[in-house]
Write an enzyme that holds these catalytic residues in place. Sequence first.
Site, PDB file in Angstrom:
ATOM      1  N   LYS A 153      -2.544   3.797  -2.689  1.00 57.06           N
ATOM      2  CA  LYS A 153      -1.707   4.523  -3.651  1.00 57.06           C
ATOM      3  C   LYS A 153      -1.409   3.697  -4.899  1.00 57.06           C
ATOM      4  O   LYS A 153      -1.494   4.196  -6.004  1.00 57.06           O
ATOM      5  CB  LYS A 153      -0.356   4.922  -3.031  1.00 57.06           C
ATOM      6  CG  LYS A 153      -0.430   5.986  -1.974  1.00 57.06           C
ATOM      7  CD  LYS A 153       0.952   6.548  -1.652  1.00 57.06           C
ATOM      8  CE  LYS A 153       1.932   5.507  -1.179  1.00 57.06           C
ATOM      9  NZ  LYS A 153       1.549   4.844   0.091  1.00 57.06           N
TER      10      LYS A 153
ATOM     11  N   ARG B 223       9.960   9.883  -0.114  1.00 57.06           N
ATOM     12  CA  ARG B 223       9.515   9.256   1.124  1.00 57.06           C
ATOM     13  C   ARG B 223      10.043   9.973   2.358  1.00 57.06           C
ATOM     14  O   ARG B 223       9.701   9.615   3.473  1.00 57.06           O
ATOM     15  CB  ARG B 223      10.066   7.835   1.091  1.00 57.06           C
ATOM     16  CG  ARG B 223       9.406   6.791   1.911  1.00 57.06           C
ATOM     17  CD  ARG B 223       8.113   6.303   1.324  1.00 57.06           C
ATOM     18  NE  ARG B 223       7.761   4.977   1.782  1.00 57.06           N
ATOM     19  CZ  ARG B 223       7.296   4.018   1.001  1.00 57.06           C
ATOM     20  NH1 ARG B 223       7.142   4.232  -0.290  1.00 57.06           N
ATOM     21  NH2 ARG B 223       6.965   2.861   1.508  1.00 57.06           N
TER      22      ARG B 223
ATOM     23  N   ARG C   2      -4.541  -7.267   2.855  1.00 57.82           N
ATOM     24  CA  ARG C   2      -3.622  -7.430   1.722  1.00 57.82           C
ATOM     25  C   ARG C   2      -2.606  -8.531   2.024  1.00 57.82           C
ATOM     26  O   ARG C   2      -2.207  -9.277   1.133  1.00 57.82           O
ATOM     27  CB  ARG C   2      -2.886  -6.106   1.451  1.00 57.82           C
ATOM     28  CG  ARG C   2      -2.021  -6.150   0.203  1.00 57.82           C
ATOM     29  CD  ARG C   2      -1.501  -4.787  -0.161  1.00 57.82           C
ATOM     30  NE  ARG C   2      -0.427  -4.362   0.708  1.00 57.82           N
ATOM     31  CZ  ARG C   2       0.130  -3.160   0.664  1.00 57.82           C
ATOM     32  NH1 ARG C   2      -0.322  -2.250  -0.172  1.00 57.82           N
ATOM     33  NH2 ARG C   2       1.125  -2.852   1.466  1.00 57.82           N
TER      34      ARG C   2
ATOM     35  N   ARG D 261       2.651 -10.314   0.902  1.00 54.63           N
ATOM     36  CA  ARG D 261       3.860  -9.491   0.871  1.00 54.63           C
ATOM     37  C   ARG D 261       4.662  -9.691   2.143  1.00 54.63           C
ATOM     38  O   ARG D 261       4.115  -9.724   3.242  1.00 54.63           O
ATOM     39  CB  ARG D 261       3.470  -8.011   0.736  1.00 54.63           C
ATOM     40  CG  ARG D 261       3.634  -7.488  -0.671  1.00 54.63           C
ATOM     41  CD  ARG D 261       3.152  -6.077  -0.796  1.00 54.63           C
ATOM     42  NE  ARG D 261       3.912  -5.131   0.025  1.00 54.63           N
ATOM     43  CZ  ARG D 261       3.894  -3.823  -0.171  1.00 54.63           C
ATOM     44  NH1 ARG D 261       3.161  -3.317  -1.142  1.00 54.63           N
ATOM     45  NH2 ARG D 261       4.574  -3.026   0.599  1.00 54.63           N
TER      46      ARG D 261
ATOM     47  N   ARG E 130       6.185   0.212   9.632  1.00 54.41           N
ATOM     48  CA  ARG E 130       6.040   1.043   8.424  1.00 54.41           C
ATOM     49  C   ARG E 130       5.173   2.258   8.691  1.00 54.41           C
ATOM     50  O   ARG E 130       5.420   3.337   8.152  1.00 54.41           O
ATOM     51  CB  ARG E 130       5.467   0.199   7.274  1.00 54.41           C
ATOM     52  CG  ARG E 130       6.529  -0.752   6.707  1.00 54.41           C
ATOM     53  CD  ARG E 130       5.924  -1.843   5.875  1.00 54.41           C
ATOM     54  NE  ARG E 130       5.212  -1.324   4.737  1.00 54.41           N
ATOM     55  CZ  ARG E 130       4.104  -1.864   4.228  1.00 54.41           C
ATOM     56  NH1 ARG E 130       3.590  -2.935   4.786  1.00 54.41           N
ATOM     57  NH2 ARG E 130       3.529  -1.336   3.187  1.00 54.41           N
TER      58      ARG E 130
HETATM   59  P1  AMP Z   1       5.872   0.526  -0.869  1.00 55.16           P
HETATM   60  O1  AMP Z   1       5.446  -0.520  -1.834  1.00 55.16           O
HETATM   61  O2  AMP Z   1       5.879   1.906  -1.463  1.00 55.16           O
HETATM   62  O3  AMP Z   1       5.121   0.472   0.433  1.00 55.16           O
HETATM   63  O4  AMP Z   1       7.407   0.232  -0.510  1.00 55.16           O
HETATM   64  C1  AMP Z   1       7.791  -0.987   0.094  1.00 55.16           C
HETATM   65  C2  AMP Z   1       9.146  -0.815   0.768  1.00 55.16           C
HETATM   66  O5  AMP Z   1      10.131  -0.453  -0.211  1.00 55.16           O
HETATM   67  C3  AMP Z   1       9.220   0.291   1.809  1.00 55.16           C
HETATM   68  O6  AMP Z   1       8.760  -0.117   3.092  1.00 55.16           O
HETATM   69  C4  AMP Z   1      10.707   0.604   1.818  1.00 55.16           C
HETATM   70  O7  AMP Z   1      11.449  -0.397   2.494  1.00 55.16           O
HETATM   71  C5  AMP Z   1      11.044   0.499   0.335  1.00 55.16           C
HETATM   72  N1  AMP Z   1      10.849   1.783  -0.367  1.00 55.16           N
HETATM   73  C6  AMP Z   1       9.928   2.073  -1.319  1.00 55.16           C
HETATM   74  N2  AMP Z   1      10.042   3.340  -1.733  1.00 55.16           N
HETATM   75  C7  AMP Z   1      11.060   3.882  -1.024  1.00 55.16           C
HETATM   76  C8  AMP Z   1      11.663   5.161  -0.975  1.00 55.16           C
HETATM   77  N3  AMP Z   1      11.221   6.183  -1.744  1.00 55.16           N
HETATM   78  N4  AMP Z   1      12.705   5.344  -0.121  1.00 55.16           N
HETATM   79  C9  AMP Z   1      13.165   4.352   0.649  1.00 55.16           C
HETATM   80  N5  AMP Z   1      12.632   3.121   0.685  1.00 55.16           N
HETATM   81  C10 AMP Z   1      11.589   2.878  -0.144  1.00 55.16           C
END
Ligand code: AMP
Length: 192
Positions: free
Chosen positions: A15, A90, A129, A135, A146
Amino acid sequence: MSARLVLLGPPGAGKGTQAVRLAERLGVPAISTGDIFRSNIKNGTELGRRVQDITASGALVPDELTNELVRDRLAQADAVDGFLLDGYPRNVAQVAALDEMLAAAGQAIDLALELTVDPQVVVERLTKRAEIEGRADDTEDVIRHRLDVYAEQTAPISQVYAARGVLAQVDGLGEVDEVTERLVAALAPVLS
Ligand code: AMP
């Protein structure tokens, strides 16, 4: 061009990479809630301190905090005519919150693009990754968590957009360029 888009798909579906490429093509900002949280953590802001442990565990940040962050971001000048959201909404409650934000301005999501990928491939990509980017949430246990969170809370939102007739599913497997072209093709009805 004023397209209001969301990009859906499991962690590791590509994404982030595709959001940046697509947004550039369309001339709209790519808005990643995950990136916003990460940069706040890196810079040691108040928000960063509040979300650090949550994001590191793979759980979702509380909706109130996330929705306010998105509301502020969408109010900025560059997002007025369109945007591509990556990692938001989300869960179903965030879909409703986003709908409300947009409805206040007489707007709605034009299309939800969902990148589909085999779960096995997702785990492989995330593990790779972890080695490259380091990360905090790319360790094996957290990756598993996740993916569970995705299956339970995030996957159902595809049906919400499908029921409105604004869901386009795109095969996320293949070369990066190839996937970008598929996404652009899926957008054609919205852009014409
Ligand atoms: P991502 O980079 O989109 O995988 O997001 C990394 C982490 O940020 C996620 O595992 C959540 O802990 C938090 N996060 C990102 N976007 C959201 C969202 N829309 N709602 C809640 N937590 C989020």
